[in-house]
Design an enzyme around this catalytic site. Structure first.
Site, PDB file in Angstrom:
ATOM      1  CE1 TYR A 252      37.525  48.050  37.181  1.00 34.94           C
ATOM      2  CE2 TYR A 252      37.093  49.625  35.552  1.00 34.94           C
ATOM      3  CZ  TYR A 252      37.821  48.820  35.900  1.00 34.94           C
ATOM      4  OH  TYR A 252      38.791  48.343  35.089  1.00 34.94           O
TER       5      TYR A 252
ATOM      6  CE  LYS B 287      41.196  49.395  37.626  1.00 39.48           C
ATOM      7  NZ  LYS B 287      42.593  48.584  37.557  1.00 39.48           N
TER       8      LYS B 287
HETATM    9  P1  NAD Z   1      40.548  39.481  34.476  1.00 41.28           P
HETATM   10  O1  NAD Z   1      39.407  39.444  35.060  1.00 41.28           O
HETATM   11  O2  NAD Z   1      40.654  39.004  33.046  1.00 41.28           O
HETATM   12  O3  NAD Z   1      41.950  39.230  35.263  1.00 41.28           O
HETATM   13  C1  NAD Z   1      41.924  39.802  36.261  1.00 41.28           C
HETATM   14  C2  NAD Z   1      42.719  38.743  37.477  1.00 41.28           C
HETATM   15  O4  NAD Z   1      42.857  39.263  38.630  1.00 41.28           O
HETATM   16  C3  NAD Z   1      41.936  37.339  37.338  1.00 41.28           C
HETATM   17  O5  NAD Z   1      42.698  36.425  37.168  1.00 41.28           O
HETATM   18  C4  NAD Z   1      41.560  37.539  38.968  1.00 41.28           C
HETATM   19  O6  NAD Z   1      41.459  36.015  39.598  1.00 41.28           O
HETATM   20  C5  NAD Z   1      42.536  38.224  39.566  1.00 41.28           C
HETATM   21  N1  NAD Z   1      42.119  38.827  40.838  1.00 41.28           N
HETATM   22  C6  NAD Z   1      40.973  39.249  41.366  1.00 41.28           C
HETATM   23  N2  NAD Z   1      40.808  39.577  42.571  1.00 41.28           N
HETATM   24  C7  NAD Z   1      42.412  39.311  42.997  1.00 41.28           C
HETATM   25  C8  NAD Z   1      42.748  39.558  44.468  1.00 41.28           C
HETATM   26  N3  NAD Z   1      42.050  39.868  45.309  1.00 41.28           N
HETATM   27  N4  NAD Z   1      43.994  39.088  44.457  1.00 41.28           N
HETATM   28  C9  NAD Z   1      44.747  38.859  43.451  1.00 41.28           C
HETATM   29  N5  NAD Z   1      44.242  38.705  42.133  1.00 41.28           N
HETATM   30  C10 NAD Z   1      42.836  38.724  42.196  1.00 41.28           C
HETATM   31  O7  NAD Z   1      40.704  41.218  34.048  1.00 41.28           O
HETATM   32  P2  NAD Z   1      41.662  41.906  32.949  1.00 41.28           P
HETATM   33  O8  NAD Z   1      40.687  42.296  31.856  1.00 41.28           O
HETATM   34  O9  NAD Z   1      42.722  41.079  32.553  1.00 41.28           O
HETATM   35  O10 NAD Z   1      41.885  43.186  33.869  1.00 41.28           O
HETATM   36  C11 NAD Z   1      43.229  43.233  34.319  1.00 41.28           C
HETATM   37  C12 NAD Z   1      43.226  44.717  35.022  1.00 41.28           C
HETATM   38  O11 NAD Z   1      43.161  45.757  34.023  1.00 41.28           O
HETATM   39  C13 NAD Z   1      42.409  45.019  35.955  1.00 41.28           C
HETATM   40  O12 NAD Z   1      42.920  45.906  37.150  1.00 41.28           O
HETATM   41  C14 NAD Z   1      41.199  45.853  35.150  1.00 41.28           C
HETATM   42  O13 NAD Z   1      40.493  46.814  36.141  1.00 41.28           O
HETATM   43  C15 NAD Z   1      42.173  46.510  34.222  1.00 41.28           C
HETATM   44  N6  NAD Z   1      41.485  46.985  33.058  1.00 41.28           N
HETATM   45  C16 NAD Z   1      40.641  46.267  32.148  1.00 41.28           C
HETATM   46  C17 NAD Z   1      40.119  46.687  31.109  1.00 41.28           C
HETATM   47  C18 NAD Z   1      39.313  45.589  30.209  1.00 41.28           C
HETATM   48  O14 NAD Z   1      38.651  46.013  29.122  1.00 41.28           O
HETATM   49  N7  NAD Z   1      39.552  44.314  30.295  1.00 41.28           N
HETATM   50  C19 NAD Z   1      40.150  47.925  30.729  1.00 41.28           C
HETATM   51  C20 NAD Z   1      40.730  48.914  31.863  1.00 41.28           C
HETATM   52  C21 NAD Z   1      41.381  48.340  32.757  1.00 41.28           C
END
Ligand code: NAD
Length: 262
Positions: free
Chosen positions: A157, A161
């Protein structure tokens, strides 16, 4: 006038969490938004939930961001619906913690596929559309605090990133001649379903003993004293979609409550 009046945006990973919040904040500022996700039914429900307030400004698309054909179809659907594409958020992401020494090729390929390759395809295909329109436009990528530090238990991961950061820089350099800017933002710990799953996965691999422990320990250094809600992220994402950020490109904005000072 609303800051994004008439601006056509796509947000991937928009069925829940940060992506849904980004899309809804864009609608609030007058944008037309395609909510896109691999979970087509759920993302269609998100669009439907917003239709009563935003009527003709909302659509949805099922997309797997690792499939160039599906990404093209999502962009074509958006252009058919709203006439053009102005802003593309490459936000879909996955995580699947494994202890560093147990990381497998499948784990690496799955995470790098969605977070790395998916981001690159999303940038290329969005840019192709923007260039065909005559240039201009914005691409915004979702990075992470894991773009700035390597953490054990989530090595692929973190690698994926860091890849988002370098893709943001490479894309900014290449696309500047077309008037396209490429930026990104880096959340810290945001309370979404992703973190609920990560919490469970860390327990399953022995890295935590009780629900919530991993999140508490991981986020204990946040200067703001609490984890983020998706709504803490959207002020910045709306800014990155708006003309207010037109002189920014190639940069990543940290939105982590002061967890990682770089
Ligand atoms: P989440 O898991 O709640 O939502 C992610 C969404 O992406 C889901 O709806 C999923 O169905 C969709 N997805 C997964 N694989 C996919 C694909 N191949 N094609 C299209 N859609 C796909 O996650 P989140 O927490 O809302 O995270 C959103 C973004 O933010 C991600 O890139 C994550 O890495 C990043 N992020 C999250 C956090 C955190 O703490 N939640 C921190 C830093 C970065």
């Amino acid at each position: 006038m609303a800051r994004l009046s008439g601006r056509v945006c796509i947000v991937t990973g928009a069925a829940q969490g940060i992506g849904r919040a980004i899309g809804e904040a864009l609608l609030d500022e007058g944008a037309k938004v395609c909510f896109a996700d691999i979970n087509g039914d759920k993302v269609a429900e998100v669009a439907e939930a917003n239709r009563s307030r935003f009527a003709d400004s909302v659509t949805s698309a099922q997309v797997d961001v690792t499939s160039r054909a599906r990404v093209r179809a999502m962009i074509d659907h958006t252009v058919d619906s709203f006439g053009r594409l102005d802003v593309k958020f490459n936000n879909a992401g996955v995580n699947k913690p494994m202890n560093f020494m147990d990381v497998t090729e499948d784990n690496w390929n799955f995470i790098m596929g969605v977070n790395g390759l998916g981001c690159m395809i999303g940038m290329q295909e969005a840019a192709r559309q923007m260039i065909a329109q005559g240039g201009g436009g914005k691409i915004v990528n979702t990075a992470s605090i894991a773009s700035r530090q390597g953490f054990d238990n989530v090595a692929p991961y973190c690698a994926s990133k860091w890849a988002v950061v370098s893709l943001t820089q490479s894309g900014a350099r290449d696309l500047a001649k077309h008037g396209i800017t490429v930026t990104g933002f880096a959340p810290g710990v945001v309370a979404t379903e992703m973190w609920e799953q990560v919490d469970q996965d860390l327990m399953a691999i022995g890295a935590a003993e009780r629900p919530g422990q991993a999140m508490e320990e991981f986020s204990s250094e946040i200067l703001k004293g609490r984890v983020a809600k998706p709504a803490d992220i959207t002020g910045t994402t709306t800014y990155l979609a708006s003309a207010d950020s037109d002189y920014m490109t190639g940069q990543i904005v940290m939105i982590d409550g002061g967890m990682t000072l770089v």
